[in-house]
Design an enzyme around this catalytic site. Structure first.
Site, short mmCIF file in Angstrom:
data_model
loop_
_atom_site.label_atom_id
_atom_site.label_comp_id
_atom_site.label_asym_id
_atom_site.label_seq_id
_atom_site.Cartn_x
_atom_site.Cartn_y
_atom_site.Cartn_z
N ASP A 107 0.88 -1.16 0.00
CA ASP A 107 0.00 0.00 0.00
C ASP A 107 0.93 1.22 0.00
O ASP A 107 1.97 1.18 0.64
CB ASP A 107 -0.86 -0.02 1.26
N LYS A 108 0.59 2.27 -0.73
CA LYS A 108 1.52 3.40 -0.82
C LYS A 108 1.54 4.26 0.44
O LYS A 108 2.58 4.36 1.11
CB LYS A 108 1.16 4.30 -2.03
#
Length: 670
Positions: free
Chosen positions: A366-367
């Site tokens: 996930d960024k």
């Protein structure tokens, strides 16, 4: 690690007093005591054994009337007292219909004892009470070493439990300070922590500033700066400042208790590799009893050897085939690796998933908050006029924005340590802010403001920054456009080396983000990802993981464990990163306490190293039987090579010690 009680008390230290550590300590002490007493009884057995007396030429000098009955007495004491754990184990294994090591040892010593006793009371044959005694001694010392090794692997858990202080300085409503036991603290109590003291409970700082050492809890070696409204973890060590905290987690709800519980669950949970060990142990038992019977039959019936010789060979075969080392091979590695992981801020909730991590082919990150810090920061400063420098430009913008609460304004304010007083500050709704700094009119505004005011922006350096998905704001000095500042979610400094390390391990690295294509591409290019998925809504993350899995590859998902829960559950291995003090992330298989992508690499390397140790131990624990069984059966008898039951036990004990030492050699990759 077995037999841990569940944690229910308020103080983690008292939890451990009833836990598996005490069980193993008691068993180790019992084996130690039985070993020393049996060893003392073995000395007269050796002196009174006719075979050994003949061997050293002292048969006539040492023997006396009734000496065999005395020998029988000493041997009986060793058999019943020293051999009792194995005899008890035999009944336990037969009751559960799982014949294993205890069955083999019990059968071997019982056969030796019953046959030798019969010889004392008139049967023609050879006595091997001394083999029985030395076998019991060696088995006892092997078990003692095993228990000590298991206790050693539990030490990290006990060290965690000892982190908590025994009392706290509670602030009373009248302002006085009262010393109270840890168990009396409740939510929202105010507690004073003096410099150098341990923090007694999870909480939030309401007064004071200090640096806090959380190394034993998170693996973070550098002290962490803490100020008002920051969270602190019970068990961490306060540095140079005095702190007042409001308690937010005590007893079993505290971070430390959850860590201890997670480590215990992981050490107690069934390892998939353990199934392999159990199967091998069962077959070894069948092979041992079968080989013992066949050996006895061949020597007695086919080779016409005397009964004593045939029974000695059978006993030796059964002793040497004991899956003693096998019983230790996997559980000890599990205990060591789990404790090692915990002391480095890597918490394993699901052992099967942790072991599967060695086969991963792709990791999806996930960024926001995982590869990036989840907060805006200045990435570029452009000077668009001749009469100003970058430092002055940032100082002007930071001075104005220090008065604003907007996230972008705060990021600009944080970008410069130099700030000047601001007069006539006012917000330009939706467009920025302005004020007078050092006698000059400063505006920090959005591109929309420039369009509104018809201010042309011709510098070609701005457009590529906007194409990267960065937010660009402009600085006007006395109405003239003099600079531009680009901001973006700050990429974690560890992200790029983590991705490089994972790619070196032949793992495909991907990213999920709700951001637009431009932002996603910029982050991907910065850190060297193989693939990215942009504009993904939180509810669609799990579907993306499924999509990657449909390519037929084993996938891990790494996220912050809150909005990523469905994706973490969908992945083959769910890794919650940066869980901080919110440990109980129900959907993750592995929880990384620090917000550090490099810990993902560490968990993968540890998974591979752990599996390697397990296989090494299984090979060693079973492999030596290939050589030892034929030797014990007397395959090289014609060449004068014969293995005695005692030497068989020495070899078996040696394999156990090697397996124990090998497990302890497991290390974290640095």
């Amino acid at each position: 690690m077995q037999h841990h009680d569940h944690v229910t008390e308020d103080n983690p230290e008292t939890k451990m007093s009833h836990a598996g550590g005490d069980h193993h300590a008691h068993m180790a002490a019992d084996f130690q005591k039985r070993f020393w007493i049996s060893l003392a009884l073995t000395l007269p057995i050796l002196l009174l054994s006719p075979m050994l007396q003949k061997l050293v030429g002292l048969r006539d000098a040492i023997s006396f009337s009734g000496d065999l009955y005395l020998l029988f007495g000493f041997a009986s004491a060793v058999f019943w007292y020293g051999g009792w754990p194995f005899l008890k184990g035999l009944f336990k294994e037969l009751k559960s219909r799982q014949a294993g090591m205890m069955t083999l040892v019990a059968v071997a010593i019982s056969t030796a004892y019953i046959y030798s006793s019969a010889v004392v009371f008139g049967l023609t044959g050879k006595m091997f009470f001394w083999e029985l005694a030395t076998l019991v001694d060696i088995m006892l010392v092997g078990h003692w070493i095993e228990m000590k090794s298991v206790m050693g692997a539990s030490k990290a858990l006990e060290a965690l439990a000892k982190l908590m202080p025994s009392d706290a300085h509670k602030l009373m409503p009248d302002g006085s300070v009262k010393e109270v036991p840890l168990g009396e603290l409740v939510l929202d109590d105010k507690v004073l922590i003096k410099p150098g003291e341990k923090i007694p409970a999870d909480g939030v700082i309401i007064k004071g500033e200090s640096s806090v050492n959380e190394a034993m809890l998170t693996g973070e070696s550098n002290p962490v700066s803490k100020k008002s409204s920051d969270k602190v973890i019970g068990g961490a060590i306060n540095g140079e400042g005095s702190l007042t905290i409001e308690v937010k987690g005590t007893g079993k709800d505290s971070f430390l208790s959850q860590v201890i519980d997670l480590v215990k669950q992981a050490q107690e949970s069934k390892s998939k590799t353990q199934n392999l060990a159990d199967t091998a142990a069962m077959w070894l038992t069948i092979i041992a009893l079968g080989s013992g019977g066949i050996t006895f039959f061949i020597w007695l019936v086919l080779m016409s050897k005397e009964f004593a010789f045939a029974i000695e060979r059978a006993v030796t075969v059964m002793v040497i085939t004991c899956p003693h080392a096998l019983g230790l091979a996997v559980p000890l590695v599990v205990a060591v690796s789990t404790a090692l992981a915990a002391s480095n801020g890597l918490l394993i909730r699901n052992r099967s998933a942790f072991e599967a991590a060695r086969k991963l082919q792709a990791i999806i990150f996930d960024k926001t908050g995982t590869l990036t810090e989840g907060r805006f920061g200045v990435t570029d400063t452009l000077v668009l006029a001749q009469n100003i420098d970058e430092q002055t430009l940032l100082k002007y913008a930071a001075s104005v924005d220090a008065n604003s609460e907007h996230p972008i304004a705060k990021a600009i304010a944080d970008s410069s340590e130099q700030k000047s007083p601001v007069e006539n500050f006012k917000s330009i709704p939706g467009k920025g802010a302005e004020g007078r700094v050092e006698g000059r009119d400063i505006k920090v505004v959005s591109p929309g403001y420039l369009q509104e005011q018809d201010i042309s922006m011709t510098d070609q350096r701005v457009e590529p920054l906007q194409a990267q998905g960065k937010t660009v704001v402009f600085v006007l000095v006395d109405g003239q456009l003099q600079g531009a500042i680009a901001l973006a979610d700050i990429i974690r400094p560890e992200a790029k080396p983590a991705i490089a390390a994972l790619k070196a391990l032949d793992i495909r690295c991907m990213m999920l983000t709700g951001d637009n294509q431009a932002t996603a591409k910029w982050v991907s290019d910065q850190i060297g990802l193989d693939e990215y998925f942009a504009e993904v809504l939180p509810q669609d993350k799990a579907a993306k993981v499924k999509q990657v899995q449909s390519r037929g590859i084993l996938v891990a998902m790494t996220g912050d464990g809150v909005n990523d829960a469905p994706a973490l559950a969908q992945a083959d291995v769910g890794i919650a990163i940066g869980a901080g003090s919110d440990v109980a992330v129900e959907t993750a298989d592995v929880i990384l306490v620090r917000s550090n992508p490099l810990d993902v690499v560490a968990i993968l390397q540890l998974s591979r190293a752990t599996y390697g140790k397990m296989i090494q131990n299984l090979v060693w624990a079973t492999g030596y039987n290939v050589v030892a069984i034929p030797l014990a059966a007397g395959a090289l008898y014609a060449w004068g090579v014969l293995l005695s039951p005692a030497l068989g036990a020495v070899l078996m004990a040696a394999s156990t010690v090697i397996v124990a030492i090998n497990a302890r050699l497991l290390k974290m990759h640095q």
